[in-house]
Write a protein that holds these residues in place. Structure first.
Motif, mmCIF file in Angstrom:
data_model
loop_
_atom_site.group_PDB
_atom_site.id
_atom_site.type_symbol
_atom_site.label_atom_id
_atom_site.label_comp_id
_atom_site.label_asym_id
_atom_site.label_seq_id
_atom_site.Cartn_x
_atom_site.Cartn_y
_atom_site.Cartn_z
ATOM 1 N N ALA A 1 13.405 -35.092 -62.780
ATOM 2 C CA ALA A 1 13.333 -34.696 -64.187
ATOM 3 C C ALA A 1 12.011 -34.000 -64.493
ATOM 4 N N ALA A 2 10.928 -34.471 -63.909
ATOM 5 C CA ALA A 2 9.612 -33.865 -64.146
ATOM 6 C C ALA A 2 9.592 -32.410 -63.686
ATOM 7 N N GLN A 3 10.303 -32.121 -62.635
ATOM 8 C CA GLN A 3 10.361 -30.752 -62.130
ATOM 9 C C GLN A 3 11.147 -29.836 -63.062
ATOM 10 N N LYS A 4 11.975 -30.425 -63.908
ATOM 11 C CA LYS A 4 12.782 -29.641 -64.848
ATOM 12 C C LYS A 4 12.083 -29.445 -66.189
ATOM 13 N N GLY A 5 10.992 -30.160 -66.408
ATOM 14 C CA GLY A 5 10.221 -29.987 -67.639
ATOM 15 C C GLY A 5 10.038 -31.271 -68.418
ATOM 16 N N LEU B 1 10.595 -32.136 -71.587
ATOM 17 C CA LEU B 1 11.670 -32.650 -72.444
ATOM 18 C C LEU B 1 12.719 -33.418 -71.644
ATOM 19 N N VAL B 2 13.066 -32.907 -70.482
ATOM 20 C CA VAL B 2 14.033 -33.582 -69.614
ATOM 21 C C VAL B 2 13.448 -34.916 -69.149
ATOM 22 N N TYR B 3 12.161 -34.916 -68.781
ATOM 23 C CA TYR B 3 11.491 -36.134 -68.329
ATOM 24 C C TYR B 3 11.470 -37.198 -69.431
ATOM 25 N N VAL B 4 11.085 -36.803 -70.634
ATOM 26 C CA VAL B 4 11.008 -37.748 -71.755
ATOM 27 C C VAL B 4 12.377 -38.347 -72.042
ATOM 28 N N GLN B 5 13.398 -37.518 -72.060
ATOM 29 C CA GLN B 5 14.750 -37.997 -72.347
ATOM 30 C C GLN B 5 15.197 -39.002 -71.291
ATOM 31 N N LEU B 6 15.005 -38.690 -70.025
ATOM 32 C CA LEU B 6 15.407 -39.603 -68.959
ATOM 33 C C LEU B 6 14.590 -40.883 -69.005
ATOM 34 N N TYR B 7 13.277 -40.772 -69.202
ATOM 35 C CA TYR B 7 12.420 -41.956 -69.268
ATOM 36 C C TYR B 7 12.926 -42.909 -70.353
ATOM 37 N N ASP B 8 13.168 -42.367 -71.543
ATOM 38 C CA ASP B 8 13.653 -43.192 -72.646
ATOM 39 C C ASP B 8 14.990 -43.849 -72.318
ATOM 40 N N GLU B 9 15.879 -43.123 -71.654
ATOM 41 C CA GLU B 9 17.174 -43.691 -71.260
ATOM 42 C C GLU B 9 16.992 -44.823 -70.263
ATOM 43 N N LEU B 10 16.141 -44.631 -69.267
ATOM 44 C CA LEU B 10 15.926 -45.652 -68.249
ATOM 45 C C LEU B 10 15.310 -46.914 -68.835
ATOM 46 N N VAL B 11 14.347 -46.753 -69.722
ATOM 47 C CA VAL B 11 13.703 -47.912 -70.345
ATOM 48 C C VAL B 11 14.684 -48.640 -71.253
ATOM 49 N N LYS B 12 15.479 -47.878 -71.979
ATOM 50 C CA LYS B 12 16.472 -48.459 -72.883
ATOM 51 C C LYS B 12 17.505 -49.289 -72.103
ATOM 52 N N LEU B 13 17.923 -48.788 -70.944
ATOM 53 C CA LEU B 13 18.918 -49.499 -70.144
ATOM 54 C C LEU B 13 18.382 -50.820 -69.607
ATOM 55 N N LYS B 14 17.075 -50.905 -69.406
ATOM 56 C CA LYS B 14 16.470 -52.113 -68.843
ATOM 57 C C LYS B 14 16.284 -53.214 -69.874
ATOM 58 N N LYS B 15 16.356 -52.867 -71.154
ATOM 59 C CA LYS B 15 16.117 -53.884 -72.210
ATOM 60 C C LYS B 15 17.272 -54.836 -72.335
#
Length: 85
Positions: free
Chosen positions: A65-69, A71-85
């Protein structure tokens, strides 16, 4: 590790400051607040007190995701953290 990959904490620092001056955490915190808004350093500090264990698959996804920019990184990060809660 809870803030290691946080998108507000992924910032550059010169090698001299990072290696020979211990990262200058106070100054780094001031720079974070200046860049991302007042209270950012405090938010990251509080988050750093929590435990977060990343698995290899998540880190690979974040790297891609970081290689894609940002915005893509932030969106994925938020999704991954949300799934872990």
């Amino acid at each position: 590790m809870s803030t290691r990959w946080h998108y507000l904490n992924v910032n550059g620092q010169c090698s001299a400051c990072n290696t020979f001056r211990g990262g200058l955490p106070y100054e780094f915190g001031l720079a974070l607040d200046e860049k991302w808004g007042k209270g950012t350093a405090k938010k990251l500090y509080e988050l750093s007190m929590k435990t977060k264990i990343w698995d290899i698959r998540e880190l690979e996804q974040l790297t891609d995701a970081a290689q894609k920019g940002r915005l893509v990184y932030v969106q994925l990060y938020d999704e991954l953290v949300k799934l872990k809660k």
